[in-house]
Design a protein around this motif. Structure first.
Motif, PDB file in Angstrom:
ATOM      1  N   ALA A  17       0.836  -1.214   0.000  1.00 46.12           N
ATOM      2  CA  ALA A  17       0.000   0.000   0.000  1.00 46.12           C
ATOM      3  C   ALA A  17       0.869   1.261   0.000  1.00 46.12           C
ATOM      4  O   ALA A  17       0.391   2.336  -0.365  1.00 46.12           O
ATOM      5  N   GLN A  18       2.154   1.126   0.389  1.00 40.85           N
ATOM      6  CA  GLN A  18       3.073   2.276   0.407  1.00 40.85           C
ATOM      7  C   GLN A  18       3.849   2.409  -0.901  1.00 40.85           C
ATOM      8  O   GLN A  18       4.749   3.246  -1.013  1.00 40.85           O
ATOM      9  N   TYR A  23      -0.936  -9.477   6.985  1.00 38.04           N
ATOM     10  CA  TYR A  23      -0.851  -8.857   8.315  1.00 38.04           C
ATOM     11  C   TYR A  23      -0.769  -7.338   8.174  1.00 38.04           C
ATOM     12  O   TYR A  23      -1.338  -6.764   7.259  1.00 38.04           O
ATOM     13  N   GLY A  71       1.869  -5.589   7.429  1.00 35.93           N
ATOM     14  CA  GLY A  71       2.889  -5.150   6.487  1.00 35.93           C
ATOM     15  C   GLY A  71       4.111  -6.039   6.527  1.00 35.93           C
ATOM     16  O   GLY A  71       4.080  -7.130   7.102  1.00 35.93           O
ATOM     17  N   SER A  88       1.891  -0.284  -5.511  1.00 33.19           N
ATOM     18  CA  SER A  88       0.497  -0.235  -5.047  1.00 33.19           C
ATOM     19  C   SER A  88      -0.436  -0.241  -6.248  1.00 33.19           C
ATOM     20  O   SER A  88      -0.085   0.248  -7.317  1.00 33.19           O
ATOM     21  N   ILE A  89      -1.636  -0.812  -6.084  1.00 25.47           N
ATOM     22  CA  ILE A  89      -2.608  -0.794  -7.193  1.00 25.47           C
ATOM     23  C   ILE A  89      -3.618   0.342  -7.066  1.00 25.47           C
ATOM     24  O   ILE A  89      -4.479   0.489  -7.928  1.00 25.47           O
ATOM     25  N   GLY A  90      -3.528   1.162  -6.026  1.00 25.04           N
ATOM     26  CA  GLY A  90      -4.458   2.287  -5.939  1.00 25.04           C
ATOM     27  C   GLY A  90      -4.629   2.764  -4.515  1.00 25.04           C
ATOM     28  O   GLY A  90      -4.195   2.112  -3.569  1.00 25.04           O
ATOM     29  N   PHE A 143      -6.594   2.739  -2.015  1.00 20.09           N
ATOM     30  CA  PHE A 143      -7.627   2.091  -1.214  1.00 20.09           C
ATOM     31  C   PHE A 143      -6.953   0.921  -0.515  1.00 20.09           C
ATOM     32  O   PHE A 143      -5.864   0.501  -0.907  1.00 20.09           O
ATOM     33  N   GLY A 154      -1.477  -8.696  -0.426  1.00 14.81           N
ATOM     34  CA  GLY A 154      -0.931  -8.489  -1.765  1.00 14.81           C
ATOM     35  C   GLY A 154      -1.426  -9.463  -2.834  1.00 14.81           C
ATOM     36  O   GLY A 154      -1.069  -9.318  -4.000  1.00 14.81           O
ATOM     37  N   PRO A 209      -3.838  -7.786  -5.542  1.00 13.12           N
ATOM     38  CA  PRO A 209      -2.982  -6.917  -6.367  1.00 13.12           C
ATOM     39  C   PRO A 209      -2.054  -7.705  -7.300  1.00 13.12           C
ATOM     40  O   PRO A 209      -1.908  -7.345  -8.476  1.00 13.12           O
TER      41      PRO A 209
HETATM   42  C1  9D3 Z   1      -2.955   1.458   5.045  1.00 12.29           C
HETATM   43  C2  9D3 Z   1      -3.461   0.871   6.283  1.00 12.29           C
HETATM   44  N1  9D3 Z   1      -2.379   0.166   7.021  1.00 12.29           N
HETATM   45  C3  9D3 Z   1      -2.077   0.923   8.220  1.00 12.29           C
HETATM   46  C4  9D3 Z   1      -2.938   0.693   9.385  1.00 12.29           C
HETATM   47  C5  9D3 Z   1      -2.820  -1.195   7.319  1.00 12.29           C
HETATM   48  C6  9D3 Z   1      -2.679  -2.104   6.156  1.00 12.29           C
HETATM   49  C7  9D3 Z   1      -3.620  -2.130   5.125  1.00 12.29           C
HETATM   50  C8  9D3 Z   1      -3.512  -3.021   4.084  1.00 12.29           C
HETATM   51  C9  9D3 Z   1      -1.608  -2.972   6.086  1.00 12.29           C
HETATM   52  C10 9D3 Z   1      -1.504  -3.846   5.030  1.00 12.29           C
HETATM   53  C11 9D3 Z   1      -2.444  -3.880   4.040  1.00 12.29           C
HETATM   54  C12 9D3 Z   1      -2.364  -4.857   2.944  1.00 12.29           C
HETATM   55  N2  9D3 Z   1      -2.348  -4.231   1.621  1.00 12.29           N
HETATM   56  C13 9D3 Z   1      -1.512  -4.646   0.702  1.00 12.29           C
HETATM   57  O1  9D3 Z   1      -0.729  -5.543   0.970  1.00 12.29           O
HETATM   58  C14 9D3 Z   1      -1.467  -4.023  -0.590  1.00 12.29           C
HETATM   59  C15 9D3 Z   1      -2.209  -2.940  -1.158  1.00 12.29           C
HETATM   60  C16 9D3 Z   1      -3.252  -2.111  -0.644  1.00 12.29           C
HETATM   61  O2  9D3 Z   1      -3.760  -2.243   0.496  1.00 12.29           O
HETATM   62  N3  9D3 Z   1      -3.730  -1.111  -1.454  1.00 12.29           N
HETATM   63  C17 9D3 Z   1      -3.265  -0.911  -2.713  1.00 12.29           C
HETATM   64  N4  9D3 Z   1      -2.303  -1.654  -3.238  1.00 12.29           N
HETATM   65  C18 9D3 Z   1      -1.791  -2.659  -2.446  1.00 12.29           C
HETATM   66  S1  9D3 Z   1      -0.584  -3.688  -2.933  1.00 12.29           S
HETATM   67  C19 9D3 Z   1      -0.556  -4.495  -1.515  1.00 12.29           C
END
Ligand code: 9D3
Length: 227
Positions: free
Chosen positions: A89-90, A115, A117, A132-134, A136, A141, A144
């Protein structure tokens, strides 16, 4: 091209590649998709892949050791034509340009986190790209990775019957696709635009460009600024 996926949920990938363009690409050996269970590279009694975050905080993180061992085993020699991407997500936003770039690779390893991260040393010292794919939140993973394989596979040379159909698609012009219609010409009182029923191809080309512009302005004004 060989796609590798590293995951704690290998079963997740039973379905997504068994349909349409991607399935045919596998059947005809244009691509291979190899799913690797991260727990193969755990050696403790509980086969653990996660641990608690230093500094405290909610939840668990993926630990680096099994991921590094797996990557080393899956891609023993790194090269310019082999890449490792961490689904995160980062990460940097995945787009059609990324798909195009990756479609020229020999091998791509997609690492799926779960989990809260992944230990940051994976992003710092193992992977080539963090993606990241977007904007949200999804739960891990795996979705994605499946989405990215679909987007990249259809661009691998020879996968789409007609190379031009990937050139002409939405985003290659920078605009969304124009509206499209099929029969009947009148559906429940809603008529197909008159211009498409005549055979004036110059008028049709003009109409398609104008409606693509209008749709893009309405739904994706950010795309208009780019072109
Ligand atoms: C952003 C929120 N995080 C902080 C509390 C928690 C969290 C959310 C989602 C930790 C890991 C995840 C898992 N997400 C992915 O592995 C992920 C992802 C995504 O959530 N959004 C966009 N692209 C991707 S690629 C992998």
């Amino acid at each position: 091209m060989i796609f590798h996926v590293l995951t704690i949920f290998p079963e997740f990938f039973r379905g997504p590649f068994e349909y349409g363009v991607v399935s045919r690409a596998v059947q005809t050996n244009k691509i291979q998709i190899r799913i690797h269970d991260l727990r193969q590279w755990t050696f403790d009694r509980h086969r653990s892949v996660d641990d608690r975050p230093f500094g405290g905080g909610e939840g668990m993180l993926m630990k680096p050791e099994p991921i590094f061992l797996a990557a080393q085993a899956i891609l023993p020699q790194k090269s310019d034509n082999k890449k490792i991407a961490l689904m995160s997500a980062q990460g940097r936003l995945f787009d059609q340009a990324t798909a195009r770039r990756w479609s020229a690779l020999d091998e791509l390893l997609l690492i799926c986190g779960r989990y809260e991260g992944v230990d940051e040393r994976v992003a710092q010292n193992l992977v080539d790209e963090e993606t990241s794919i977007g904007d949200f939140v999804v739960s891990g993973g795996e979705l994605p990775a499946a989405l990215i394989i679909d987007a990249v596979a259809r661009l691998v040379p020879g996968v789409l019957g007609n190379e031009a159909s990937s050139e002409n698609e939405s985003f290659s012009t920078g605009l969304l696709d124009c509206p499209q219609f099929t029969r009947p010409a009148d559906f429940r009182g809603h008529a197909v635009p008159e211009v498409l029923l005549g055979g004036n191809h110059e008028e049709i080309r003009k109409w398609r460009h104008e409606t693509a512009l209008a749709k893009t302005a309405k739904h994706r004004p950010d795309l208009l600024k780019k072109i």
